[in-house]
Motif scaffolding. Structure first.
Motif, PDB file in Angstrom:
ATOM      1  N   MET A  93       0.847  -1.197   0.000  1.00 35.96           N
ATOM      2  CA  MET A  93       0.000   0.000   0.000  1.00 35.96           C
ATOM      3  C   MET A  93       0.877   1.240   0.000  1.00 35.96           C
ATOM      4  O   MET A  93       1.938   1.246   0.636  1.00 35.96           O
ATOM      5  CB  MET A  93      -0.911   0.012   1.236  1.00 35.96           C
ATOM      6  N   LEU A  94       0.445   2.301  -0.684  1.00 32.49           N
ATOM      7  CA  LEU A  94       1.204   3.544  -0.778  1.00 32.49           C
ATOM      8  C   LEU A  94       0.472   4.658  -0.043  1.00 32.49           C
ATOM      9  O   LEU A  94      -0.730   4.848  -0.230  1.00 32.49           O
ATOM     10  CB  LEU A  94       1.389   3.943  -2.250  1.00 32.49           C
ATOM     11  N   ILE A  95       1.236   5.386   0.798  1.00 33.73           N
ATOM     12  CA  ILE A  95       0.668   6.544   1.485  1.00 33.73           C
ATOM     13  C   ILE A  95       1.662   7.701   1.433  1.00 33.73           C
ATOM     14  O   ILE A  95       2.844   7.516   1.118  1.00 33.73           O
ATOM     15  CB  ILE A  95       0.298   6.231   2.956  1.00 33.73           C
ATOM     16  N   ASN A  96       1.194   8.895   1.761  1.00 33.64           N
ATOM     17  CA  ASN A  96       2.035  10.088   1.758  1.00 33.64           C
ATOM     18  C   ASN A  96       3.104  10.007   2.857  1.00 33.64           C
ATOM     19  O   ASN A  96       2.851   9.450   3.943  1.00 33.64           O
ATOM     20  CB  ASN A  96       1.159  11.324   1.954  1.00 33.64           C
ATOM     21  N   THR A  97       4.278  10.567   2.602  1.00 38.70           N
ATOM     22  CA  THR A  97       5.388  10.481   3.550  1.00 38.70           C
ATOM     23  C   THR A  97       5.073  11.160   4.875  1.00 38.70           C
ATOM     24  O   THR A  97       5.320  10.597   5.952  1.00 38.70           O
ATOM     25  CB  THR A  97       6.654  11.106   2.936  1.00 38.70           C
ATOM     26  N   GLU A  98       4.519  12.365   4.844  1.00 36.34           N
ATOM     27  CA  GLU A  98       4.218  13.089   6.087  1.00 36.34           C
ATOM     28  C   GLU A  98       3.135  12.385   6.898  1.00 36.34           C
ATOM     29  O   GLU A  98       3.193  12.350   8.129  1.00 36.34           O
ATOM     30  CB  GLU A  98       3.798  14.524   5.767  1.00 36.34           C
ATOM     31  N   ILE A  99       2.160  11.831   6.210  1.00 32.64           N
ATOM     32  CA  ILE A  99       1.130  11.062   6.900  1.00 32.64           C
ATOM     33  C   ILE A  99       1.752   9.848   7.583  1.00 32.64           C
ATOM     34  O   ILE A  99       1.414   9.492   8.719  1.00 32.64           O
ATOM     35  CB  ILE A  99       0.041  10.606   5.906  1.00 32.64           C
ATOM     36  N   ALA A 100       2.691   9.193   6.885  1.00 30.14           N
ATOM     37  CA  ALA A 100       3.359   8.012   7.439  1.00 30.14           C
ATOM     38  C   ALA A 100       4.193   8.357   8.660  1.00 30.14           C
ATOM     39  O   ALA A 100       4.243   7.594   9.634  1.00 30.14           O
ATOM     40  CB  ALA A 100       4.231   7.366   6.370  1.00 30.14           C
ATOM     41  N   LEU A 101       4.891   9.496   8.615  1.00 25.93           N
ATOM     42  CA  LEU A 101       5.703   9.932   9.759  1.00 25.93           C
ATOM     43  C   LEU A 101       4.850  10.063  11.013  1.00 25.93           C
ATOM     44  O   LEU A 101       5.238   9.632  12.105  1.00 25.93           O
ATOM     45  CB  LEU A 101       6.405  11.251   9.441  1.00 25.93           C
ATOM     46  N   ASN A 102       3.692  10.677  10.861  1.00 27.81           N
ATOM     47  CA  ASN A 102       2.792  10.844  12.004  1.00 27.81           C
ATOM     48  C   ASN A 102       2.191   9.519  12.445  1.00 27.81           C
ATOM     49  O   ASN A 102       2.087   9.226  13.643  1.00 27.81           O
ATOM     50  CB  ASN A 102       1.675  11.834  11.657  1.00 27.81           C
ATOM     51  N   PHE A 103       1.790   8.712  11.474  1.00 26.50           N
ATOM     52  CA  PHE A 103       1.143   7.441  11.783  1.00 26.50           C
ATOM     53  C   PHE A 103       2.093   6.480  12.496  1.00 26.50           C
ATOM     54  O   PHE A 103       1.709   5.770  13.434  1.00 26.50           O
ATOM     55  CB  PHE A 103       0.618   6.830  10.479  1.00 26.50           C
ATOM     56  N   LEU A 104       3.372   6.453  12.061  1.00 25.18           N
ATOM     57  CA  LEU A 104       4.356   5.530  12.633  1.00 25.18           C
ATOM     58  C   LEU A 104       5.166   6.144  13.770  1.00 25.18           C
ATOM     59  O   LEU A 104       6.067   5.493  14.307  1.00 25.18           O
ATOM     60  CB  LEU A 104       5.312   5.054  11.536  1.00 25.18           C
ATOM     61  N   ASN A 105       4.867   7.420  14.098  1.00 23.46           N
ATOM     62  CA  ASN A 105       5.609   8.144  15.149  1.00 23.46           C
ATOM     63  C   ASN A 105       7.100   8.251  14.839  1.00 23.46           C
ATOM     64  O   ASN A 105       7.951   8.063  15.705  1.00 23.46           O
ATOM     65  CB  ASN A 105       5.405   7.465  16.514  1.00 23.46           C
ATOM     66  N   TYR A 106       7.419   8.552  13.580  1.00 20.48           N
ATOM     67  CA  TYR A 106       8.798   8.763  13.152  1.00 20.48           C
ATOM     68  C   TYR A 106       9.162  10.234  13.325  1.00 20.48           C
ATOM     69  O   TYR A 106       8.320  11.114  13.130  1.00 20.48           O
ATOM     70  CB  TYR A 106       8.958   8.394  11.670  1.00 20.48           C
ATOM     71  N   ASP A 107      10.427  10.491  13.703  1.00 13.66           N
ATOM     72  CA  ASP A 107      10.931  11.861  13.687  1.00 13.66           C
ATOM     73  C   ASP A 107      11.106  12.321  12.246  1.00 13.66           C
ATOM     74  O   ASP A 107      11.207  11.501  11.329  1.00 13.66           O
ATOM     75  CB  ASP A 107      12.267  11.947  14.438  1.00 13.66           C
ATOM     76  N   LYS A 108      11.181  13.617  12.046  1.00 16.11           N
ATOM     77  CA  LYS A 108      11.160  14.186  10.699  1.00 16.11           C
ATOM     78  C   LYS A 108      12.281  13.684   9.805  1.00 16.11           C
ATOM     79  O   LYS A 108      12.084  13.417   8.623  1.00 16.11           O
ATOM     80  CB  LYS A 108      11.201  15.711  10.787  1.00 16.11           C
ATOM     81  N   ASN A 109      13.505  13.577  10.335  1.00 11.50           N
ATOM     82  CA  ASN A 109      14.658  13.213   9.507  1.00 11.50           C
ATOM     83  C   ASN A 109      14.993  11.725   9.569  1.00 11.50           C
ATOM     84  O   ASN A 109      16.107  11.324   9.230  1.00 11.50           O
ATOM     85  CB  ASN A 109      15.884  14.024   9.929  1.00 11.50           C
ATOM     86  N   TYR A 110      14.038  10.923   9.996  1.00  9.39           N
ATOM     87  CA  TYR A 110      14.301   9.486  10.121  1.00  9.39           C
ATOM     88  C   TYR A 110      13.528   8.702   9.062  1.00  9.39           C
ATOM     89  O   TYR A 110      12.440   9.083   8.649  1.00  9.39           O
ATOM     90  CB  TYR A 110      13.923   8.992  11.518  1.00  9.39           C
ATOM     91  N   VAL A 111      14.147   7.597   8.642  1.00 13.15           N
ATOM     92  CA  VAL A 111      13.540   6.711   7.646  1.00 13.15           C
ATOM     93  C   VAL A 111      13.742   5.263   8.078  1.00 13.15           C
ATOM     94  O   VAL A 111      14.530   4.976   8.984  1.00 13.15           O
ATOM     95  CB  VAL A 111      14.162   6.920   6.240  1.00 13.15           C
ATOM     96  N   THR A 112      13.050   4.364   7.398  1.00 13.87           N
ATOM     97  CA  THR A 112      13.263   2.932   7.644  1.00 13.87           C
ATOM     98  C   THR A 112      14.597   2.487   7.055  1.00 13.87           C
ATOM     99  O   THR A 112      15.271   1.615   7.593  1.00 13.87           O
ATOM    100  CB  THR A 112      12.123   2.106   7.017  1.00 13.87           C
ATOM    101  N   GLY A 113      14.979   3.091   5.948  1.00 19.77           N
ATOM    102  CA  GLY A 113      16.234   2.757   5.286  1.00 19.77           C
ATOM    103  C   GLY A 113      16.256   3.309   3.875  1.00 19.77           C
ATOM    104  O   GLY A 113      15.507   4.237   3.539  1.00 19.77           O
ATOM    105  N   TRP A 114      17.112   2.719   3.041  1.00 13.61           N
ATOM    106  CA  TRP A 114      17.240   3.161   1.647  1.00 13.61           C
ATOM    107  C   TRP A 114      17.068   1.949   0.734  1.00 13.61           C
ATOM    108  O   TRP A 114      17.627   0.873   0.989  1.00 13.61           O
ATOM    109  CB  TRP A 114      18.591   3.816   1.404  1.00 13.61           C
ATOM    110  N   ARG A 115      16.319   2.147  -0.324  1.00 12.91           N
ATOM    111  CA  ARG A 115      16.120   1.093  -1.325  1.00 12.91           C
ATOM    112  C   ARG A 115      17.042   1.373  -2.505  1.00 12.91           C
ATOM    113  O   ARG A 115      17.084   2.491  -3.016  1.00 12.91           O
ATOM    114  CB  ARG A 115      14.661   1.045  -1.776  1.00 12.91           C
TER     115      ARG A 115
END
Length: 399
Positions: A201-223
């Motif tokens: 499923m695809l969602i917006n990045t900012e929505i995902a940050l809030n939904f997953l409680n991620y800090d702004k400059n953090y990611v799961t990784g790089w593809r």
């Protein structure tokens, strides 16, 4: 006077009007043997290329070839290892946020995976064919685009709502932490005809940050996508820094990769066996010819023809058989490959409803022809050398 004389004599031994029918049949059978061997190898390699090409197109174009992350799957973007960008095999790199979630509709519940989407990284998702739905993935609305198979599994469609539920990663805190659940509106479906249609499923990045409680400059990784995912060694990517871990597609698609490797080994074994058969065929044919003509060889030696030129006579004879066989085999394989319906018909006589992908590389065809020709030349050397080492007087002593 024909020059060079050894080529003229070699062609005369290969084919002339005075040859007996038996010798003509032997020559024709030798050419047919080489033709079948060449055609078999080219068609097998083309089938292997076709399967690899389809695998790259249908599977490896949708999943990353390499994922760079850490043990917690939560990493600061500043820790990206920039050294890997210097590697020649790198095609593109994209940061991503991803997490497995429970997906609940009014009628069903299943497990899915959310992937974030940024408009500037549209090329990463170009194969999804979701250009008409992109504008819906904005940072103000909780919209989502999911795979068609997943939608069928949940019995939902566009404009329906689904609930995404995130469970705590730590089992000890499962009962202590509050389960995060949010409603999302389906604004589009993608159909890639791939496994990802059933879970992604695809969602917006900012929505995902809030939904997953991620800090702004953090990611799961790089593809990471590679130009040639089949010919890279994961050890060249490993960098002992920031406790990074590297996950390659071979682990994710282990069964497919094993099947491709087994196919390569079988093809290589098949190639070696055909080369041996062709080489033995040429050795037997030439040995019979040389034994029959040993008196003529002795006479040619007495007339001043050196050992090297006598050897070249039979090299010409053996090479002629292989070159003609290679040409006919290549021609036959090209006809069968470009008329793909013939091969598919032959395969469908054994397996119903099977479509075989075929892709030919001219460089491979050239290599096959060169190798067959070299093998034929090398196969002629021993029988010629064993005859010419005898002195003319010894060969003609009983005449």
């Amino acid at each position: 006077m024909y020059k060079p004389i050894y080529i003229f004599i070699g062609f005369r031994y290969f084919w002339n009007s005075h040859l007996t029918n038996f010798k003509k049949i032997i020559t024709i059978l030798s050419i047919i043997g080489v033709s079948i061997g060449t055609a078999s190898i080219i068609i097998t390699m083309s089938l292997s290329n076709g399967f690899q090409s389809e695998f790259k197109k249908n599977i490896l174009s949708f999943i990353p070839h390499l994922i760079i992350t850490n043990n917690s799957y939560y990493i600061n973007e500043s820790k990206f290892p920039k050294n890997i960008l210097k590697l020649k095999n790198i095609q593109k790199v994209s940061g991503f946020i991803s997490n497995k979630v429970l997906v609940q509709s009014k009628k069903n519940i299943t497990i899915g995976e959310i992937i974030t989407f940024k408009e500037e990284n549209y090329n990463t998702f170009k194969t999804y064919n979701i250009k008409n739905y992109l504008y819906t993935l904005n940072s103000k609305e909780k919209n989502i685009i999911l795979g068609k198979k997943l939608a069928e599994k949940l019995n939902v469609n566009i404009n329906d709502s689904i609930k995404l539920i995130i469970l705590p990663n730590n089992k000890k805190n499962f009962l202590k932490k509050k389960i995060n659940a949010q409603l999302f509106k389906i604004t589009g479906l993608f159909n890639t005809k791939n496994d990802i249609d059933s879970y992604q499923m695809l969602i917006n990045t900012e929505i995902a940050l809030n939904f997953l409680n991620y800090d702004k400059n953090y990611v799961t990784g790089w593809r990471v996508w590679l130009r040639d995912p089949f010919s890279f060694n994961i050890n060249t990517f490993k960098i002992k820094k920031n406790n990074l871990i590297f996950l390659d597609w071979k682990k994710q698609q282990g069964e497919f990769f094993k099947a491709i490797q087994i196919e390569k080994y079988i093809m290589f074994l098949f190639f070696i066996l055909i080369l041996l058969i062709v080489g033995i065929n040429i050795v037997i044919t030439l040995t019979v010819n040389i034994i029959e003509k040993q008196n003529i060889i002795a006479i040619l030696q007495t007339q001043g023809l050196c050992r090297k030129k006598i050897m070249l006579i039979f090299v010409t004879l053996g090479a002629s058989t292989t070159i003609i066989g290679n040409f006919l085999g290549t021609l036959i394989s090209f006809i069968l490959i470009f008329q793909g319906k013939i091969i598919n018909f032959l395969i469908n006589t054994l397996f119903s409803n099977v479509s075989v992908p075929i892709k030919i590389f001219p460089i491979q065809t050239l290599i096959v022809n060169i190798v067959f020709t070299l093998i034929s030349i090398l196969s002629t050397l021993y029988p010629i050398w064993s005859i010419t080492k005898s002195t003319p007087s010894k060969i003609l002593s009983y005449e």
